[in-house]
Write an enzyme that holds these catalytic residues in place. Structure first.
Site, PDB file in Angstrom:
ATOM      1  CB  ALA A  71      38.504  43.497  38.579  1.00  0.00           C
TER       2      ALA A  71
ATOM      3  CB  CYS B 121      44.603  37.220  31.250  1.00  0.00           C
ATOM      4  SG  CYS B 121      43.562  38.021  30.024  1.00  0.00           S
TER       5      CYS B 121
ATOM      6  CG  HIS C 139      39.654  35.441  38.824  1.00  0.00           C
ATOM      7  ND1 HIS C 139      39.558  35.745  37.487  1.00  0.00           N
ATOM      8  CD2 HIS C 139      38.380  35.461  39.291  1.00  0.00           C
ATOM      9  CE1 HIS C 139      38.293  35.938  37.151  1.00  0.00           C
ATOM     10  NE2 HIS C 139      37.563  35.764  38.232  1.00  0.00           N
TER      11      HIS C 139
ATOM     12  N   PRO D 179      44.350  44.291  38.512  1.00  0.00           N
ATOM     13  CG  PRO D 179      45.573  42.462  37.727  1.00  0.00           C
ATOM     14  CD  PRO D 179      44.922  43.006  38.956  1.00  0.00           C
TER      15      PRO D 179
ATOM     16  CD  GLU E  10      48.421  40.519  30.357  1.00  0.00           C
ATOM     17  OE1 GLU E  10      47.397  40.698  29.673  1.00  0.00           O
ATOM     18  OE2 GLU E  10      48.985  39.422  30.444  1.00  0.00           O
TER      19      GLU E  10
ATOM     20  CD  GLN F 292      48.466  41.361  35.672  1.00  0.00           C
ATOM     21  OE1 GLN F 292      47.851  41.867  34.735  1.00  0.00           O
ATOM     22  NE2 GLN F 292      47.924  40.455  36.475  1.00  0.00           N
TER      23      GLN F 292
ATOM     24  CG  ASN G 159      40.223  38.903  41.465  1.00  0.00           C
ATOM     25  OD1 ASN G 159      40.347  38.343  40.383  1.00  0.00           O
ATOM     26  ND2 ASN G 159      39.668  40.092  41.585  1.00  0.00           N
ATOM     27  N   GLY G 160      37.480  38.045  42.503  1.00  0.00           N
ATOM     28  CA  GLY G 160      36.377  37.452  41.737  1.00  0.00           C
ATOM     29  C   GLY G 160      35.014  37.729  42.355  1.00  0.00           C
TER      30      GLY G 160
ATOM     31  CB  VAL H 143      43.452  45.209  29.599  1.00  0.00           C
ATOM     32  CG1 VAL H 143      43.534  45.869  28.243  1.00  0.00           C
ATOM     33  CG2 VAL H 143      44.552  44.182  29.755  1.00  0.00           C
TER      34      VAL H 143
HETATM   35  C1  FNR Z   1      40.288  42.197  33.760  1.00  0.00           C
HETATM   36  N1  FNR Z   1      41.073  41.222  34.386  1.00  0.00           N
HETATM   37  C2  FNR Z   1      42.443  41.231  34.233  1.00  0.00           C
HETATM   38  N2  FNR Z   1      43.223  40.371  34.973  1.00  0.00           N
HETATM   39  C3  FNR Z   1      44.576  40.454  34.920  1.00  0.00           C
HETATM   40  O1  FNR Z   1      45.264  39.695  35.604  1.00  0.00           O
HETATM   41  N3  FNR Z   1      45.175  41.388  34.122  1.00  0.00           N
HETATM   42  C4  FNR Z   1      44.463  42.270  33.352  1.00  0.00           C
HETATM   43  O2  FNR Z   1      45.029  43.129  32.671  1.00  0.00           O
HETATM   44  C5  FNR Z   1      43.049  42.169  33.377  1.00  0.00           C
HETATM   45  N4  FNR Z   1      42.256  42.993  32.602  1.00  0.00           N
HETATM   46  C6  FNR Z   1      40.910  43.100  32.852  1.00  0.00           C
HETATM   47  C7  FNR Z   1      40.168  44.112  32.246  1.00  0.00           C
HETATM   48  C8  FNR Z   1      38.838  44.278  32.577  1.00  0.00           C
HETATM   49  C9  FNR Z   1      38.051  45.389  31.936  1.00  0.00           C
HETATM   50  C10 FNR Z   1      38.216  43.392  33.489  1.00  0.00           C
HETATM   51  C11 FNR Z   1      36.761  43.555  33.871  1.00  0.00           C
HETATM   52  C12 FNR Z   1      38.929  42.367  34.057  1.00  0.00           C
HETATM   53  C13 FNR Z   1      40.468  40.306  35.372  1.00  0.00           C
HETATM   54  C14 FNR Z   1      40.319  41.001  36.724  1.00  0.00           C
HETATM   55  O3  FNR Z   1      41.549  41.413  37.256  1.00  0.00           O
HETATM   56  C15 FNR Z   1      39.635  40.088  37.735  1.00  0.00           C
HETATM   57  O4  FNR Z   1      40.401  38.948  37.895  1.00  0.00           O
HETATM   58  C16 FNR Z   1      38.229  39.695  37.319  1.00  0.00           C
HETATM   59  O5  FNR Z   1      37.501  40.775  36.779  1.00  0.00           O
HETATM   60  C17 FNR Z   1      37.443  39.158  38.516  1.00  0.00           C
HETATM   61  O6  FNR Z   1      37.413  40.107  39.556  1.00  0.00           O
HETATM   62  P1  FNR Z   1      36.094  40.968  39.903  1.00  0.00           P
HETATM   63  O7  FNR Z   1      35.744  41.717  38.659  1.00  0.00           O
HETATM   64  O8  FNR Z   1      35.011  39.990  40.222  1.00  0.00           O
HETATM   65  O9  FNR Z   1      36.468  41.836  41.036  1.00  0.00           O
END
Ligand code: FNR
Length: 469
Positions: free
Chosen positions: A239, A113, A180, A15, A40, A84, A211-212, A17
Protein backbone atom coordinates in the site's frame (compact mmCIF):
# COMPACT_ATOMS: atom_id res chain seq x y z
CA UNK A 1 -11.23 -16.28 -22.75
CA UNK A 2 -8.38 -15.63 -20.31
CA UNK A 3 -8.16 -17.94 -17.28
CA UNK A 4 -9.13 -17.04 -13.74
CA UNK A 5 -6.79 -14.68 -11.98
CA UNK A 6 -4.28 -16.53 -9.81
CA UNK A 7 -3.15 -15.05 -6.50
CA UNK A 8 -0.14 -17.36 -6.10
CA UNK A 9 3.25 -15.72 -6.28
CA UNK A 10 2.01 -12.26 -7.17
CA UNK A 11 2.81 -8.71 -6.13
CA UNK A 12 -0.26 -6.53 -5.75
CA UNK A 13 -1.18 -2.91 -5.35
CA UNK A 14 -3.18 -2.87 -2.10
CA UNK A 15 -6.63 -1.35 -1.84
CA UNK A 16 -6.38 2.29 -0.80
CA UNK A 17 -9.25 4.73 -0.48
CA UNK A 18 -8.75 7.70 -2.84
CA UNK A 19 -5.36 6.38 -3.99
CA UNK A 20 -6.47 3.24 -5.80
CA UNK A 21 -8.35 4.90 -8.66
CA UNK A 22 -7.75 4.07 -12.32
CA UNK A 23 -4.58 6.15 -13.02
CA UNK A 24 -2.74 4.68 -10.03
CA UNK A 25 -3.80 1.16 -10.90
CA UNK A 26 -2.66 1.47 -14.52
CA UNK A 27 0.62 2.98 -13.45
CA UNK A 28 1.24 0.18 -10.95
CA UNK A 29 0.56 -2.37 -13.70
CA UNK A 30 2.97 -0.58 -16.05
CA UNK A 31 5.68 -0.76 -13.42
CA UNK A 32 5.19 -4.46 -12.82
CA UNK A 33 2.40 -5.07 -10.31
CA UNK A 34 0.64 -8.33 -11.17
CA UNK A 35 -2.67 -7.45 -9.58
CA UNK A 36 -4.24 -4.12 -8.63
CA UNK A 37 -6.99 -3.58 -6.05
CA UNK A 38 -9.34 -0.65 -6.35
CA UNK A 39 -10.13 1.56 -3.39
CA UNK A 40 -12.75 0.17 -1.02
CA UNK A 41 -16.20 0.96 -2.42
CA UNK A 42 -19.19 0.74 -0.12
CA UNK A 43 -21.90 -1.69 -1.19
CA UNK A 44 -24.83 0.65 -0.49
CA UNK A 45 -23.40 3.31 -2.79
CA UNK A 46 -22.38 0.86 -5.48
CA UNK A 47 -25.79 -0.82 -5.45
CA UNK A 48 -27.33 2.44 -6.66
CA UNK A 49 -24.92 2.79 -9.57
CA UNK A 50 -25.66 2.14 -13.21
CA UNK A 51 -23.12 0.68 -15.58
CA UNK A 52 -22.21 3.04 -18.41
CA UNK A 53 -19.90 2.28 -21.32
CA UNK A 54 -18.06 5.52 -21.84
CA UNK A 55 -17.18 5.43 -25.53
CA UNK A 56 -15.12 8.59 -25.47
CA UNK A 57 -12.80 7.46 -22.69
CA UNK A 58 -13.14 3.78 -23.63
CA UNK A 59 -13.91 2.95 -20.03
CA UNK A 60 -16.70 1.28 -18.12
CA UNK A 61 -18.09 3.64 -15.50
CA UNK A 62 -20.29 2.86 -12.54
CA UNK A 63 -22.23 6.03 -12.08
CA UNK A 64 -24.18 7.11 -8.99
CA UNK A 65 -27.63 8.73 -9.23
CA UNK A 66 -25.98 12.13 -8.74
CA UNK A 67 -23.83 11.35 -11.83
CA UNK A 68 -20.64 10.86 -9.83
CA UNK A 69 -18.41 8.13 -11.22
CA UNK A 70 -17.86 5.78 -8.27
CA UNK A 71 -15.72 3.24 -10.14
CA UNK A 72 -14.06 3.60 -13.52
CA UNK A 73 -12.23 0.74 -15.18
CA UNK A 74 -10.93 -0.16 -18.64
CA UNK A 75 -9.92 -3.08 -20.81
CA UNK A 76 -6.24 -2.63 -19.99
CA UNK A 77 -6.74 -3.75 -16.38
CA UNK A 78 -9.69 -6.08 -16.85
CA UNK A 79 -7.73 -9.28 -16.22
CA UNK A 80 -5.85 -7.77 -13.26
CA UNK A 81 -8.17 -5.54 -11.28
CA UNK A 82 -9.74 -6.66 -8.03
CA UNK A 83 -12.88 -4.86 -6.96
CA UNK A 84 -12.78 -4.34 -3.20
CA UNK A 85 -16.04 -3.68 -1.46
CA UNK A 86 -17.07 -2.71 2.03
CA UNK A 87 -20.08 -4.74 3.05
CA UNK A 88 -21.83 -6.29 6.01
CA UNK A 89 -24.72 -7.76 4.07
CA UNK A 90 -24.49 -10.95 1.96
CA UNK A 91 -27.41 -10.08 -0.36
CA UNK A 92 -26.22 -6.58 -1.10
CA UNK A 93 -22.65 -7.81 -1.52
CA UNK A 94 -23.85 -10.26 -4.14
CA UNK A 95 -25.91 -7.63 -5.96
CA UNK A 96 -22.86 -5.37 -6.21
CA UNK A 97 -20.54 -8.21 -7.19
CA UNK A 98 -22.92 -9.16 -9.99
CA UNK A 99 -23.07 -5.57 -11.15
CA UNK A 100 -19.29 -5.42 -11.66
CA UNK A 101 -18.25 -9.01 -12.25
CA UNK A 102 -18.05 -8.80 -16.04
CA UNK A 103 -15.64 -5.90 -15.83
CA UNK A 104 -13.20 -7.07 -13.15
CA UNK A 105 -10.90 -10.01 -12.51
CA UNK A 106 -11.93 -10.72 -8.89
CA UNK A 107 -14.02 -9.48 -5.97
CA UNK A 108 -12.52 -8.75 -2.55
CA UNK A 109 -14.21 -8.04 0.75
CA UNK A 110 -12.55 -5.60 3.13
CA UNK A 111 -12.37 -7.11 6.61
CA UNK A 112 -9.45 -5.13 7.89
CA UNK A 113 -10.22 -1.44 7.76
CA UNK A 114 -10.43 -0.03 11.30
CA UNK A 115 -11.55 3.45 10.14
CA UNK A 116 -14.93 4.61 11.35
CA UNK A 117 -16.52 5.05 7.93
CA UNK A 118 -15.95 1.37 7.32
CA UNK A 119 -16.64 -0.11 10.76
CA UNK A 120 -19.71 1.93 11.66
CA UNK A 121 -21.96 -0.12 9.40
CA UNK A 122 -20.45 -3.35 10.70
CA UNK A 123 -18.09 -3.48 7.71
CA UNK A 124 -14.28 -3.62 7.51
CA UNK A 125 -12.51 -4.69 10.70
CA UNK A 126 -15.87 -4.82 12.52
CA UNK A 127 -16.54 -8.05 10.59
CA UNK A 128 -13.63 -9.75 12.34
CA UNK A 129 -15.79 -10.06 15.47
CA UNK A 130 -18.57 -11.73 13.46
CA UNK A 131 -17.17 -14.84 11.78
CA UNK A 132 -20.71 -16.08 10.99
CA UNK A 133 -21.32 -12.99 8.92
CA UNK A 134 -17.92 -13.33 7.23
CA UNK A 135 -18.83 -16.88 6.31
CA UNK A 136 -22.28 -15.87 5.03
CA UNK A 137 -20.92 -13.06 2.85
CA UNK A 138 -18.08 -15.06 1.35
CA UNK A 139 -20.18 -18.18 0.75
CA UNK A 140 -22.82 -16.11 -0.99
CA UNK A 141 -20.24 -14.41 -3.20
CA UNK A 142 -18.29 -17.55 -4.06
CA UNK A 143 -21.43 -19.36 -5.18
CA UNK A 144 -22.96 -16.33 -6.87
CA UNK A 145 -20.27 -14.91 -9.14
CA UNK A 146 -18.03 -16.37 -11.80
CA UNK A 147 -14.83 -14.57 -10.82
CA UNK A 148 -12.56 -15.45 -7.88
CA UNK A 149 -13.47 -14.04 -4.46
CA UNK A 150 -10.88 -12.99 -1.88
CA UNK A 151 -10.85 -11.14 1.41
CA UNK A 152 -8.42 -8.97 3.32
CA UNK A 153 -8.19 -9.40 7.07
CA UNK A 154 -6.19 -8.08 9.98
CA UNK A 155 -4.79 -10.44 12.61
CA UNK A 156 -6.69 -11.18 15.83
CA UNK A 157 -5.18 -10.71 19.32
CA UNK A 158 -4.67 -14.47 19.70
CA UNK A 159 -2.80 -16.49 17.11
CA UNK A 160 -5.14 -19.42 17.64
CA UNK A 161 -8.19 -17.28 16.88
CA UNK A 162 -6.47 -15.88 13.79
CA UNK A 163 -5.79 -19.37 12.46
CA UNK A 164 -9.31 -20.57 13.26
CA UNK A 165 -10.74 -17.62 11.36
CA UNK A 166 -8.41 -18.17 8.39
CA UNK A 167 -9.38 -21.86 8.17
CA UNK A 168 -13.05 -20.96 8.32
CA UNK A 169 -12.58 -18.38 5.57
CA UNK A 170 -10.73 -20.90 3.43
CA UNK A 171 -13.67 -23.31 3.64
CA UNK A 172 -15.94 -20.75 1.95
CA UNK A 173 -14.02 -21.30 -1.27
CA UNK A 174 -12.09 -18.02 -1.49
CA UNK A 175 -9.19 -17.88 -3.93
CA UNK A 176 -6.80 -16.14 -1.52
CA UNK A 177 -6.58 -14.39 1.84
CA UNK A 178 -4.71 -11.12 2.20
CA UNK A 179 -3.37 -10.70 5.73
CA UNK A 180 -2.46 -7.26 7.02
CA UNK A 181 -0.12 -8.29 9.84
CA UNK A 182 -1.40 -5.83 12.43
CA UNK A 183 -4.02 -6.03 15.18
CA UNK A 184 -7.17 -4.00 14.78
CA UNK A 185 -5.99 -1.38 17.27
CA UNK A 186 -2.46 -1.07 15.91
CA UNK A 187 -1.53 1.94 13.82
CA UNK A 188 0.41 1.89 10.56
CA UNK A 189 3.61 2.92 12.40
CA UNK A 190 3.65 -0.28 14.48
CA UNK A 191 5.89 -3.08 13.23
CA UNK A 192 4.19 -5.73 11.14
CA UNK A 193 3.77 -9.22 12.69
CA UNK A 194 5.33 -11.42 10.05
CA UNK A 195 5.12 -14.41 12.39
CA UNK A 196 1.29 -14.26 12.35
CA UNK A 197 1.18 -13.98 8.56
CA UNK A 198 3.53 -16.96 8.28
CA UNK A 199 1.41 -19.03 10.64
CA UNK A 200 -1.71 -18.30 8.57
CA UNK A 201 0.16 -19.23 5.38
CA UNK A 202 1.05 -22.60 6.91
CA UNK A 203 -2.49 -23.16 8.20
CA UNK A 204 -4.32 -22.79 4.88
CA UNK A 205 -3.76 -24.13 1.39
CA UNK A 206 -4.96 -21.08 -0.53
CA UNK A 207 -2.38 -18.37 -1.33
CA UNK A 208 -1.80 -15.90 1.49
CA UNK A 209 -0.94 -12.37 0.49
CA UNK A 210 1.33 -10.68 3.03
CA UNK A 211 0.59 -7.04 3.74
CA UNK A 212 1.85 -4.38 6.12
CA UNK A 213 5.52 -4.17 5.22
CA UNK A 214 5.68 -0.74 3.60
CA UNK A 215 6.99 1.27 6.51
CA UNK A 216 10.12 -0.56 7.50
CA UNK A 217 10.51 -3.58 5.24
CA UNK A 218 9.83 -2.62 1.62
CA UNK A 219 11.63 0.33 0.10
CA UNK A 220 12.47 -1.05 -3.33
CA UNK A 221 11.55 -4.00 -5.51
CA UNK A 222 14.35 -6.10 -3.99
CA UNK A 223 12.72 -5.85 -0.57
CA UNK A 224 9.48 -7.41 -1.83
CA UNK A 225 11.03 -10.84 -1.98
CA UNK A 226 12.60 -10.37 1.48
CA UNK A 227 9.20 -9.42 2.93
CA UNK A 228 7.58 -12.40 1.26
CA UNK A 229 10.18 -14.71 2.73
CA UNK A 230 10.03 -13.12 6.18
CA UNK A 231 6.26 -13.57 6.16
CA UNK A 232 6.45 -17.06 4.61
CA UNK A 233 3.64 -16.08 2.26
CA UNK A 234 2.91 -16.86 -1.36
CA UNK A 235 2.38 -13.25 -2.35
CA UNK A 236 2.86 -9.65 -1.28
CA UNK A 237 0.58 -6.63 -1.32
CA UNK A 238 1.93 -3.07 -1.04
CA UNK A 239 0.00 0.00 0.00
CA UNK A 240 2.05 2.94 1.25
CA UNK A 241 5.30 2.03 -0.54
CA UNK A 242 3.31 2.12 -3.80
CA UNK A 243 1.44 5.26 -2.87
CA UNK A 244 4.74 7.05 -2.21
CA UNK A 245 6.32 5.81 -5.43
CA UNK A 246 4.37 3.40 -7.66
CA UNK A 247 7.58 2.46 -9.46
CA UNK A 248 8.44 0.37 -6.40
CA UNK A 249 6.98 -2.48 -8.47
CA UNK A 250 9.73 -2.06 -11.07
CA UNK A 251 12.24 -4.92 -11.04
CA UNK A 252 14.89 -2.64 -12.57
CA UNK A 253 14.61 -0.29 -9.60
CA UNK A 254 12.47 2.75 -8.79
CA UNK A 255 12.31 5.74 -11.13
CA UNK A 256 12.81 9.38 -10.12
CA UNK A 257 9.62 10.57 -8.47
CA UNK A 258 9.14 13.51 -10.81
CA UNK A 259 9.04 11.17 -13.84
CA UNK A 260 6.56 8.93 -12.06
CA UNK A 261 4.36 11.90 -11.22
CA UNK A 262 4.28 12.93 -14.87
CA UNK A 263 3.29 9.43 -15.94
CA UNK A 264 0.56 9.51 -13.30
CA UNK A 265 -0.71 12.85 -14.61
CA UNK A 266 -0.81 11.52 -18.16
CA UNK A 267 -3.04 8.63 -17.12
CA UNK A 268 -5.15 11.01 -15.05
CA UNK A 269 -5.70 13.25 -18.09
CA UNK A 270 -6.29 10.38 -20.49
CA UNK A 271 -8.97 8.88 -18.24
CA UNK A 272 -10.40 12.20 -17.11
CA UNK A 273 -9.72 11.44 -13.47
CA UNK A 274 -11.23 14.00 -11.12
CA UNK A 275 -8.62 16.72 -10.64
CA UNK A 276 -8.99 16.71 -6.85
CA UNK A 277 -8.35 12.99 -6.73
CA UNK A 278 -5.27 13.33 -8.95
CA UNK A 279 -4.05 16.19 -6.81
CA UNK A 280 -4.44 14.09 -3.67
CA UNK A 281 -2.42 11.23 -5.17
CA UNK A 282 0.33 13.54 -6.43
CA UNK A 283 0.56 15.14 -2.98
CA UNK A 284 0.91 11.68 -1.39
CA UNK A 285 3.84 11.04 -3.73
CA UNK A 286 5.43 14.34 -2.76
CA UNK A 287 5.18 13.41 0.94
CA UNK A 288 7.48 15.74 2.92
CA UNK A 289 8.09 17.83 -0.22
CA UNK A 290 4.45 18.82 -0.39
CA UNK A 291 5.40 22.32 0.78
CA UNK A 292 8.00 22.70 -2.00
CA UNK A 293 7.34 25.13 -4.88
CA UNK A 294 6.01 22.25 -7.00
CA UNK A 295 3.91 20.97 -4.11
CA UNK A 296 2.32 24.37 -3.59
CA UNK A 297 1.52 24.68 -7.29
CA UNK A 298 -0.05 21.22 -7.32
CA UNK A 299 -2.08 21.99 -4.20
CA UNK A 300 -3.37 25.26 -5.66
CA UNK A 301 -4.61 23.65 -8.91
CA UNK A 302 -8.39 23.54 -9.26
CA UNK A 303 -8.78 21.53 -12.43
CA UNK A 304 -6.85 19.31 -14.83
CA UNK A 305 -5.56 22.24 -16.87
CA UNK A 306 -4.14 23.95 -13.78
CA UNK A 307 -2.72 20.68 -12.53
CA UNK A 308 -0.98 20.17 -15.87
CA UNK A 309 0.29 23.73 -15.78
CA UNK A 310 1.59 23.21 -12.24
CA UNK A 311 3.61 20.27 -13.50
CA UNK A 312 4.74 22.00 -16.68
CA UNK A 313 2.67 19.61 -18.79
CA UNK A 314 0.29 21.96 -20.56
CA UNK A 315 1.20 20.42 -23.93
CA UNK A 316 0.21 17.00 -22.68
CA UNK A 317 -3.08 18.46 -21.46
CA UNK A 318 -3.84 20.12 -24.82
CA UNK A 319 -2.91 17.00 -26.78
CA UNK A 320 -5.07 14.76 -24.63
CA UNK A 321 -8.04 17.11 -24.81
CA UNK A 322 -7.70 17.36 -28.60
CA UNK A 323 -7.58 13.57 -28.92
CA UNK A 324 -10.63 13.13 -26.68
CA UNK A 325 -12.53 15.88 -28.52
CA UNK A 326 -11.74 14.25 -31.86
CA UNK A 327 -13.02 10.96 -30.53
CA UNK A 328 -16.15 12.59 -29.21
CA UNK A 329 -16.79 14.22 -32.59
CA UNK A 330 -16.12 11.01 -34.48
CA UNK A 331 -18.58 9.15 -32.27
CA UNK A 332 -21.28 11.67 -33.06
CA UNK A 333 -21.09 10.32 -36.60
CA UNK A 334 -22.22 11.95 -39.83
CA UNK A 335 -24.68 14.76 -39.48
CA UNK A 336 -28.26 13.72 -39.21
CA UNK A 337 -31.15 15.89 -40.27
CA UNK A 338 -32.59 17.56 -37.20
CA UNK A 339 -35.10 15.51 -35.32
CA UNK A 340 -38.39 17.37 -35.36
CA UNK A 341 -40.10 15.30 -32.69
CA UNK A 342 -41.32 17.40 -29.79
CA UNK A 343 -41.57 15.46 -26.52
CA UNK A 344 -42.40 16.20 -22.92
CA UNK A 345 -39.93 15.25 -20.18
CA UNK A 346 -41.83 16.05 -16.98
CA UNK A 347 -42.69 19.72 -17.32
CA UNK A 348 -39.94 20.34 -19.88
CA UNK A 349 -40.58 20.42 -23.63
CA UNK A 350 -37.72 18.73 -25.45
CA UNK A 351 -36.40 18.17 -28.95
CA UNK A 352 -33.26 16.36 -30.04
CA UNK A 353 -31.40 19.35 -31.48
CA UNK A 354 -27.77 20.39 -31.58
CA UNK A 355 -26.56 23.95 -31.78
CA UNK A 356 -24.78 24.30 -35.13
CA UNK A 357 -22.72 27.48 -34.95
CA UNK A 358 -22.27 27.76 -38.69
CA UNK A 359 -26.02 27.96 -39.24
CA UNK A 360 -26.09 31.41 -37.67
CA UNK A 361 -24.51 34.68 -38.77
CA UNK A 362 -21.22 35.42 -36.99
CA UNK A 363 -22.54 37.85 -34.39
CA UNK A 364 -25.95 36.28 -33.88
CA UNK A 365 -27.06 33.33 -31.82
CA UNK A 366 -30.34 31.62 -30.90
CA UNK A 367 -30.01 33.06 -27.38
CA UNK A 368 -29.93 36.54 -28.86
CA UNK A 369 -32.97 35.82 -31.07
CA UNK A 370 -34.86 34.55 -28.07
CA UNK A 371 -33.89 37.49 -25.88
CA UNK A 372 -34.91 39.93 -28.59
CA UNK A 373 -38.21 38.18 -29.17
CA UNK A 374 -38.95 38.13 -25.41
CA UNK A 375 -38.28 41.86 -25.19
CA UNK A 376 -40.60 42.60 -28.06
CA UNK A 377 -43.30 40.44 -26.48
CA UNK A 378 -42.68 42.32 -23.21
CA UNK A 379 -41.90 39.01 -21.46
CA UNK A 380 -39.42 38.44 -18.69
CA UNK A 381 -35.94 37.71 -19.91
CA UNK A 382 -35.26 33.97 -20.60
CA UNK A 383 -33.30 32.24 -17.83
CA UNK A 384 -30.96 29.29 -18.30
CA UNK A 385 -30.14 26.46 -15.93
CA UNK A 386 -27.31 24.16 -16.91
CA UNK A 387 -26.16 20.82 -15.52
CA UNK A 388 -23.03 18.85 -16.25
CA UNK A 389 -22.85 15.08 -16.12
CA UNK A 390 -19.84 13.31 -14.72
CA UNK A 391 -19.13 10.55 -17.19
CA UNK A 392 -18.13 12.78 -20.11
CA UNK A 393 -18.45 16.29 -18.61
CA UNK A 394 -21.14 17.12 -21.18
CA UNK A 395 -23.68 19.89 -20.54
CA UNK A 396 -27.43 20.20 -20.84
CA UNK A 397 -29.34 23.41 -20.38
CA UNK A 398 -32.98 24.25 -19.74
CA UNK A 399 -34.34 27.63 -20.71
CA UNK A 400 -37.43 29.09 -19.06
CA UNK A 401 -39.56 31.49 -21.08
CA UNK A 402 -42.90 32.69 -19.81
CA UNK A 403 -42.77 30.06 -17.03
CA UNK A 404 -42.40 27.26 -19.62
CA UNK A 405 -39.26 25.15 -19.86
CA UNK A 406 -37.43 23.97 -23.00
CA UNK A 407 -34.40 21.76 -23.39
CA UNK A 408 -32.53 19.75 -25.99
CA UNK A 409 -32.34 16.05 -25.15
CA UNK A 410 -28.84 16.00 -26.68
CA UNK A 411 -25.87 16.92 -24.52
CA UNK A 412 -23.33 19.51 -25.63
CA UNK A 413 -19.59 19.82 -25.04
CA UNK A 414 -19.78 23.27 -23.44
CA UNK A 415 -22.16 25.22 -21.25
CA UNK A 416 -22.40 27.89 -23.95
CA UNK A 417 -23.48 25.41 -26.62
CA UNK A 418 -25.95 23.75 -24.23
CA UNK A 419 -27.66 27.10 -23.60
CA UNK A 420 -27.78 27.82 -27.31
CA UNK A 421 -29.29 24.38 -27.97
CA UNK A 422 -32.05 25.00 -25.41
CA UNK A 423 -32.75 28.37 -27.04
CA UNK A 424 -33.04 26.63 -30.45
CA UNK A 425 -35.57 24.19 -28.99
CA UNK A 426 -37.61 27.05 -27.54
CA UNK A 427 -37.54 29.01 -30.83
CA UNK A 428 -38.59 25.98 -32.86
CA UNK A 429 -41.31 24.85 -30.45
CA UNK A 430 -42.78 28.35 -30.31
CA UNK A 431 -42.42 28.64 -34.08
CA UNK A 432 -40.40 31.84 -33.90
CA UNK A 433 -38.75 32.39 -37.30
CA UNK A 434 -35.11 32.63 -36.33
CA UNK A 435 -33.77 34.39 -39.42
CA UNK A 436 -36.59 36.95 -39.30
CA UNK A 437 -35.85 37.72 -35.66
CA UNK A 438 -32.20 37.73 -36.58
CA UNK A 439 -32.67 40.43 -39.22
CA UNK A 440 -34.74 42.48 -36.86
CA UNK A 441 -32.12 42.05 -34.21
CA UNK A 442 -29.33 43.05 -36.54
CA UNK A 443 -31.15 46.17 -37.67
CA UNK A 444 -31.95 47.08 -34.11
CA UNK A 445 -28.35 46.53 -33.08
CA UNK A 446 -27.17 48.85 -35.83
CA UNK A 447 -29.83 51.45 -35.02
CA UNK A 448 -29.02 51.33 -31.34
CA UNK A 449 -25.27 51.48 -31.61
CA UNK A 450 -25.12 54.78 -29.81
CA UNK A 451 -27.42 53.61 -27.08
CA UNK A 452 -25.25 50.55 -26.55
CA UNK A 453 -22.44 52.61 -25.07
CA UNK A 454 -24.86 53.96 -22.51
CA UNK A 455 -26.09 50.46 -21.74
CA UNK A 456 -22.58 49.13 -21.22
CA UNK A 457 -22.01 51.78 -18.62
CA UNK A 458 -24.91 50.72 -16.49
CA UNK A 459 -26.29 47.21 -17.10
CA UNK A 460 -29.68 46.41 -15.66
CA UNK A 461 -30.04 43.66 -13.11
CA UNK A 462 -31.62 41.49 -15.79
CA UNK A 463 -28.74 42.00 -18.19
CA UNK A 464 -26.24 41.15 -15.53
CA UNK A 465 -28.11 37.90 -14.92
CA UNK A 466 -28.13 37.05 -18.63
CA UNK A 467 -24.43 37.68 -18.93
CA UNK A 468 -23.73 35.28 -16.12
CA UNK A 469 -26.34 32.67 -16.94
C1 FNR B 1 -5.40 1.99 3.24
N1 FNR B 1 -5.77 0.68 3.55
C2 FNR B 1 -6.95 0.16 3.05
N2 FNR B 1 -7.24 -1.18 3.23
C3 FNR B 1 -8.33 -1.73 2.64
O1 FNR B 1 -8.56 -2.93 2.78
N3 FNR B 1 -9.16 -0.95 1.88
C4 FNR B 1 -8.94 0.39 1.67
O2 FNR B 1 -9.68 1.05 0.94
C5 FNR B 1 -7.82 0.97 2.30
N4 FNR B 1 -7.55 2.32 2.18
C6 FNR B 1 -6.32 2.82 2.54
C7 FNR B 1 -5.96 4.12 2.17
C8 FNR B 1 -4.69 4.58 2.45
C9 FNR B 1 -4.31 5.97 2.03
C10 FNR B 1 -3.77 3.76 3.14
C11 FNR B 1 -2.37 4.24 3.44
C12 FNR B 1 -4.13 2.50 3.53
C13 FNR B 1 -4.82 -0.22 4.24
C14 FNR B 1 -3.81 -0.78 3.24
O3 FNR B 1 -4.41 -1.53 2.22
C15 FNR B 1 -2.78 -1.66 3.95
O4 FNR B 1 -3.44 -2.71 4.56
C16 FNR B 1 -1.97 -0.90 4.98
O5 FNR B 1 -1.57 0.38 4.53
C17 FNR B 1 -0.70 -1.67 5.34
O6 FNR B 1 0.07 -1.94 4.19
P1 FNR B 1 1.43 -1.14 3.86
O7 FNR B 1 1.06 0.31 3.78
O8 FNR B 1 2.35 -1.36 5.01
O9 FNR B 1 1.92 -1.70 2.58
Amino acid sequence: MAGRLSFANITALAPMVRVGTLPMRLLALDYGADVVYCEELIDIKMAQCRRVENEVLQTVDFVAPDDRVMFRTCEKEKQRVVFQMGTADPERALAVARLVEKDVAAIDVNMGCPKEYSTKGGMGAALLSHPDKIEAILTKLVSGVSVPVTCKIRILPSLEDTLTLARRIEKTGVAAIAVHGRFKDERPRHPVHCDYIGAVARAVAVPVIANGGSLDLVKTHGDIRAFKEAAGASSVMLARAAMWNPSVFRSAGPLPLHDVMIQYLKYALRYDNHAFNSKYCLCQMLRDKVESALGKRVQAAQDNRELSEAMDQLDAFEETQAALDARRDALRGPERPPDRVIALDGDVTTMALKFERREYPPQLTPKMFLLEWSRRQKLEQPTYQTVQRAQDRAFQSTVTVEKRKYRSSLWEKSKKFAEQASAVVCLRVLGIPESHVGRRHKRKTEDDRDGAREKRKKPTAGERQTAGS
